[in-house]
Write a protein that holds these residues in place. Structure first.
Motif, short mmCIF file in Angstrom:
data_model
loop_
_atom_site.label_atom_id
_atom_site.label_comp_id
_atom_site.label_asym_id
_atom_site.label_seq_id
_atom_site.Cartn_x
_atom_site.Cartn_y
_atom_site.Cartn_z
N GLU A 162 -5.41 8.77 2.88
CA GLU A 162 -5.01 8.51 1.68
C GLU A 162 -4.84 9.82 0.86
OE1 GLU A 162 -6.09 4.95 -0.42
OE2 GLU A 162 -6.96 4.26 1.45
N ALA A 219 -1.71 -2.00 3.81
CA ALA A 219 -1.68 -2.29 2.50
C ALA A 219 -2.61 -1.24 1.61
CB ALA A 219 -2.17 -3.77 2.07
N ASP A 220 -2.34 -1.28 0.48
CA ASP A 220 -2.97 -0.43 -0.55
C ASP A 220 -3.28 -0.87 -1.82
OD1 ASP A 220 -4.26 2.20 -0.68
OD2 ASP A 220 -2.92 2.63 -2.26
N THR A 221 -4.35 -0.88 -2.37
CA THR A 221 -4.71 -1.57 -3.91
C THR A 221 -5.09 -0.46 -4.67
OG1 THR A 221 -5.08 -3.68 -2.77
CG2 THR A 221 -5.78 -3.36 -4.95
N VAL A 231 -6.03 0.18 -9.25
CA VAL A 231 -6.23 -0.46 -10.73
C VAL A 231 -5.32 0.55 -11.50
CG1 VAL A 231 -7.81 -0.73 -12.49
CG2 VAL A 231 -8.21 -1.74 -10.42
N LYS A 235 -11.02 3.98 -5.70
CA LYS A 235 -12.47 3.57 -5.30
C LYS A 235 -12.99 4.70 -5.62
CE LYS A 235 -11.26 3.17 -0.97
NZ LYS A 235 -11.38 2.86 0.43
N ASP A 276 -17.12 0.59 -2.97
CA ASP A 276 -15.86 0.53 -2.00
C ASP A 276 -14.78 -0.37 -2.55
OD1 ASP A 276 -16.91 -2.21 -1.72
OD2 ASP A 276 -16.54 -2.49 0.25
N LYS A 277 -14.68 -0.48 -4.02
CA LYS A 277 -13.39 -1.38 -4.50
C LYS A 277 -12.71 -0.51 -5.60
CE LYS A 277 -16.05 -5.38 -3.38
NZ LYS A 277 -17.28 -4.52 -3.00
N VAL A 298 -7.71 -9.32 -4.92
CA VAL A 298 -8.77 -9.07 -4.11
C VAL A 298 -8.38 -8.03 -2.95
CG1 VAL A 298 -10.12 -10.29 -2.32
CG2 VAL A 298 -9.72 -11.34 -4.44
C1 LIG Z 1 -9.82 -4.70 -7.75
C2 LIG Z 1 -10.53 -5.14 -6.46
C3 LIG Z 1 -10.44 -4.38 -5.55
N1 LIG Z 1 -10.97 -4.90 -4.20
C4 LIG Z 1 -10.91 -3.95 -3.08
C5 LIG Z 1 -9.62 -4.16 -2.09
C6 LIG Z 1 -9.45 -2.90 -1.20
O1 LIG Z 1 -10.25 -2.99 0.03
C7 LIG Z 1 -10.20 -1.76 -2.07
C8 LIG Z 1 -9.07 -0.88 -2.49
O2 LIG Z 1 -8.98 0.15 -1.44
P1 LIG Z 1 -7.90 0.41 -0.30
O3 LIG Z 1 -7.76 1.90 -0.40
O4 LIG Z 1 -6.75 -0.39 -0.74
O5 LIG Z 1 -8.40 -0.02 0.87
P2 LIG Z 1 -9.45 0.25 1.80
O6 LIG Z 1 -9.67 1.56 1.89
O7 LIG Z 1 -10.89 -0.88 1.45
O8 LIG Z 1 -9.06 -0.35 3.32
P3 LIG Z 1 -7.84 0.36 4.33
O9 LIG Z 1 -7.34 1.72 3.67
O10 LIG Z 1 -8.38 0.52 5.51
O11 LIG Z 1 -6.66 -0.60 4.29
O12 LIG Z 1 -10.64 -2.41 -3.37
C9 LIG Z 1 -11.65 -5.83 -4.08
O13 LIG Z 1 -12.22 -6.28 -3.11
N2 LIG Z 1 -11.70 -6.64 -5.13
C10 LIG Z 1 -11.21 -6.39 -6.26
O14 LIG Z 1 -11.23 -6.99 -7.39
#
Ligand SMILES: Cc1cn([C@H]2C[C@H](O)[C@@H](COP(=O)(O)OP(=O)(O)OP(=O)(O)O)O2)c(=O)[nH]c1=O
Length: 188
Positions: A33, A68-70, A72, A81, A144-145, A170
């Motif tokens: 990433e 997928a990628d999440t 804020v 993160k 990790d979020k 989530v």
């Molecule tokens: C805003 C928010 C994010 N998240 C998490 C979801 C994702 O796991 C993380 C965003 O990071 P990502 O980079 O989207 O995903 P990841 O590194 O955890 O996993 P991978 O790249 O292997 O698919 O934040 C929550 O669990 N709860 C929340 O309320």
């Protein structure tokens, strides 16, 4: 349906798919990433999701792959993160009392096609007192979020309301994924 391979190490994504009964196998992805160099956060999450899906490891020919990628987004700035506790503190201080967006990009590799889409949820955060930020960081949950909180955990205390998909916050908008899967498979 051909086997579905989830190219994600996020425990939330596999839990969400399991919750709604979408059978899948979790695999890793060699994609690295890079949250920099994009002007548009939506383009960024879509590219990252596609990169993760394309670089999935150990997927048999003809399978469906999901990446997928999440992130804020607050005031046009992307919060991924946190790298350490001080970055988590800074993110939570910025989110306090504000409205932000959570955007998830999703890529589905299916029947020779690359279907890439995004989902956006508005989240209204309460004002956080310094002691709340400190105890939340001490719980370890933010690390990790994206945006340094988890709406599915203790972070639920800080959320006043949301507009849009809860599962998207989530980490995977499963209702949207299901619709796209049905469309691509000609099931609906
Ligand atoms: C805003 C928010 C994010 N998240 C998490 C979801 C994702 O796991 C993380 C965003 O990071 P990502 O980079 O989207 O995903 P990841 O590194 O955890 O996993 P991978 O790249 O292997 O698919 O934040 C929550 O669990 N709860 C929340 O309320």
């Amino acid at each position: 349906m051909a086997g579905l391979y989830l190219a994600s190490q996020s425990p939330r994504r596999t839990e969400l798919l399991t919750q709604v009964g979408i059978d899948h196998i979790v695999v890793s992805s060699t994609y690295e990433e890079a949250n920099k160099g994009y002007d548009d956060p939506i383009e960024m999450v879509k590219e990252q999701a596609l990169g993760k899906a394309r670089a999935a490891v150990g997927v048999p020919e003809g399978s469906i792959v999901l990446g997928a990628d999440t992130i804020v987004v607050l005031d046009n700035q992307v919060l991924g993160k946190p790298h350490d506790e001080s970055e988590a503190r800074h993110m939570l201080e910025r989110l306090s009392g504000q409205v932000h967006s959570v955007i998830t990009g999703v890529a589905l590799l299916i029947k020779g096609q690359e279907i890439v889409f995004h989902n956006e949820t508005k989240v209204y955060f309460k004002k956080l007192a310094p002691f709340e930020i400190e105890s939340y960081i001490a719980s370890g949950e933010p690390m990790d979020k994206a945006g340094a909180y988890g709406i599915q955990g203790k972070g639920a205390l800080w959320v006043e309301k949301i507009e849009g998909s809860y599962t998207n916050v989530v980490g995977l908008p499963v209702e949207h994924v299901y619709d796209e899967l049905c469309k691509a498979l000609g099931a609906k």
